[in-house]
Design a protein around this motif. Structure first.
Motif, mmCIF file in Angstrom:
data_model
loop_
_atom_site.group_PDB
_atom_site.id
_atom_site.type_symbol
_atom_site.label_atom_id
_atom_site.label_comp_id
_atom_site.label_asym_id
_atom_site.label_seq_id
_atom_site.Cartn_x
_atom_site.Cartn_y
_atom_site.Cartn_z
ATOM 1 N N GLU A 37 0.852 -1.191 0.000
ATOM 2 C CA GLU A 37 0.000 0.000 0.000
ATOM 3 C C GLU A 37 0.886 1.238 0.000
ATOM 4 O OE1 GLU A 37 -3.227 0.076 -0.208
ATOM 5 O OE2 GLU A 37 -3.714 -2.052 0.105
ATOM 6 N N LEU A 38 0.346 2.326 -0.501
ATOM 7 C CA LEU A 38 1.062 3.588 -0.486
ATOM 8 C C LEU A 38 1.348 3.990 0.967
ATOM 9 C CD1 LEU A 38 2.082 5.821 -2.401
ATOM 10 C CD2 LEU A 38 -0.061 7.047 -1.952
ATOM 11 N N GLY A 39 2.575 4.338 1.248
ATOM 12 C CA GLY A 39 2.940 4.728 2.602
ATOM 13 C C GLY A 39 3.428 3.584 3.465
ATOM 14 N N ASP A 40 3.618 2.402 2.857
ATOM 15 C CA ASP A 40 4.166 1.273 3.619
ATOM 16 C C ASP A 40 5.563 1.620 4.137
ATOM 17 O OD1 ASP A 40 2.026 -0.398 3.401
ATOM 18 O OD2 ASP A 40 2.835 -1.614 1.764
ATOM 19 N N PRO A 41 5.978 1.016 5.239
ATOM 20 C CA PRO A 41 7.355 1.222 5.721
ATOM 21 C C PRO A 41 8.369 0.906 4.630
ATOM 22 C CG PRO A 41 6.056 0.048 7.355
ATOM 23 C CD PRO A 41 5.204 0.136 6.123
ATOM 24 N N LEU A 42 9.521 1.524 4.723
ATOM 25 C CA LEU A 42 10.542 1.443 3.685
ATOM 26 C C LEU A 42 10.924 0.007 3.338
ATOM 27 C CD1 LEU A 42 12.624 2.866 1.858
ATOM 28 C CD2 LEU A 42 14.183 2.900 3.828
ATOM 29 N N HIS A 43 11.063 -0.841 4.364
ATOM 30 C CA HIS A 43 11.553 -2.203 4.132
ATOM 31 C C HIS A 43 10.430 -3.230 3.965
ATOM 32 C CE1 HIS A 43 15.672 -0.975 4.732
ATOM 33 N NE2 HIS A 43 15.337 -0.381 5.872
ATOM 34 N N LEU A 44 9.202 -2.762 3.922
ATOM 35 C CA LEU A 44 8.069 -3.655 3.652
ATOM 36 C C LEU A 44 7.777 -3.582 2.155
ATOM 37 C CD1 LEU A 44 5.956 -5.535 4.964
ATOM 38 C CD2 LEU A 44 4.440 -3.551 5.113
ATOM 39 N N ILE A 45 8.223 -4.587 1.427
ATOM 40 C CA ILE A 45 8.145 -4.576 -0.032
ATOM 41 C C ILE A 45 7.182 -5.665 -0.495
ATOM 42 C CG2 ILE A 45 9.459 -4.813 -2.173
ATOM 43 C CD1 ILE A 45 11.938 -3.926 -0.553
ATOM 44 N N ASN A 46 6.165 -5.246 -1.242
ATOM 45 C CA ASN A 46 5.135 -6.177 -1.718
ATOM 46 C C ASN A 46 4.526 -6.984 -0.572
ATOM 47 O OD1 ASN A 46 5.490 -5.403 -4.439
ATOM 48 N ND2 ASN A 46 7.211 -6.820 -4.655
ATOM 49 N N GLY A 47 4.383 -6.326 0.554
ATOM 50 C CA GLY A 47 3.771 -6.974 1.710
ATOM 51 C C GLY A 47 4.705 -7.881 2.483
ATOM 52 N N LYS A 48 5.968 -7.937 2.073
ATOM 53 C CA LYS A 48 6.915 -8.843 2.721
ATOM 54 C C LYS A 48 8.082 -8.063 3.307
ATOM 55 C CE LYS A 48 5.885 -12.701 -0.393
ATOM 56 N NZ LYS A 48 6.446 -13.659 -1.381
ATOM 57 N N ILE A 49 8.646 -8.630 4.363
ATOM 58 C CA ILE A 49 9.819 -8.021 4.984
ATOM 59 C C ILE A 49 10.948 -9.048 5.007
ATOM 60 C CG2 ILE A 49 9.154 -8.658 7.353
ATOM 61 C CD1 ILE A 49 10.326 -5.919 8.202
ATOM 62 N N LEU A 50 12.131 -8.589 4.669
ATOM 63 C CA LEU A 50 13.297 -9.471 4.638
ATOM 64 C C LEU A 50 13.838 -9.655 6.055
ATOM 65 C CD1 LEU A 50 15.417 -10.983 2.848
ATOM 66 C CD2 LEU A 50 16.750 -8.859 2.895
ATOM 67 N N VAL A 51 14.030 -10.898 6.451
ATOM 68 C CA VAL A 51 14.599 -11.200 7.763
ATOM 69 C C VAL A 51 16.114 -11.305 7.616
ATOM 70 C CG1 VAL A 51 14.659 -12.826 9.683
ATOM 71 C CG2 VAL A 51 12.513 -12.409 8.475
ATOM 72 N N ALA A 52 16.818 -10.394 8.224
ATOM 73 C CA ALA A 52 18.279 -10.366 8.105
ATOM 74 C C ALA A 52 18.898 -11.561 8.836
ATOM 75 C CB ALA A 52 18.814 -9.059 8.683
ATOM 76 N N PRO A 53 20.071 -12.013 8.401
ATOM 77 C CA PRO A 53 20.697 -13.188 9.035
ATOM 78 C C PRO A 53 21.143 -12.952 10.471
ATOM 79 C CG PRO A 53 22.166 -12.204 7.409
ATOM 80 C CD PRO A 53 20.838 -11.537 7.242
#
Length: 202
Positions: free
Chosen positions: A18-34
């Motif tokens: 959605e417009l205005g999603d947090p920067l690291h929330l991409i296509n509804g998904k968030i990358l979990v860092a190692p």
């Protein structure tokens, strides 16, 4: 989270962006860092369900089954350590402290014994964990038999909890003898204690 490429470690938070999603929330998904480790607790008593093999296969289990006296430790300075530094220490240990051929052969014999007597096996995931864990365990001051004991007790023998133990008393006693002959009488203490605890429950 089980994909080999860390760039694929994504968790779906919402079904779409959605417009205005947090920067690291991409296509509804968030990358979990190692450098993120998930830590949780679980009670293990008659009020809870049995912890499944899937959990034991994927998690590093630490049991807190004894009460100790209070430790009055002096205040110490905190230590800041980057993920890259810690990961490099792990890799250095894994490259320089390979498991000996004898210990790997003993593990194969143990696997064959458990498979034949109890129809329980373990797959490539646990085998990889053993190869990754034991060198780090050695680099931290332990020895490879102790590291293997920890992994066998926590990852493989835990599967015995789903067995009908009263009908396997003789087989468990045979396994205890096999462990002593293979790894030494004073080694494999965690595995020995676990198997003896099963016999005491009968």
């Amino acid at each position: 989270m089980e994909m080999p490429n860390p760039s694929d470690w994504q968790i779906e938070v919402v079904p779409s962006s959605e417009l205005g999603d947090p920067l690291h929330l991409i296509n509804g998904k968030i990358l979990v860092a190692p450098n993120i480790w998930f830590i949780g607790t679980a009670n293990k008593d008659d009020s809870t369900f049995t912890i499944t093999d899937k959990v034991y296969d994927r998690a590093s289990v630490i049991e807190m089954d004894a009460r100790i006296d209070k430790i009055d430790a002096p205040y110490g300075e905190s230590v800041n350590m980057s993920y890259d530094y810690l990961d490099n220490l792990f890799k250095e240990a894994q490259n320089n402290l390979k498991i000996s051929v004898k210990t790997l052969n003993d593990l194969d014999k143990l696997d064959e014994f458990i498979t034949a007597k109890f129809k329980i096996t373990f797959g490539n995931r646990i085998l990889k964990q053993i190869h990754d864990f034991i060198p780090v365990y050695i680099a931290s001051g332990g020895d490879e038999v102790g590291g293997l004991d920890y992994m066998v007790a926590r990852k493989i023998l835990r599967k015995f909890e789903s067995l009908n133990i009263p009908f396997l008393v003789d087989e468990i006693k045979e396994l205890l003898i096999f462990i002593q002959k293979t790894f030494g009488k004073n080694n494999f203490k965690l595995s020995t204690e676990f198997l003896e605890s099963l016999l005491k429950q009968i």
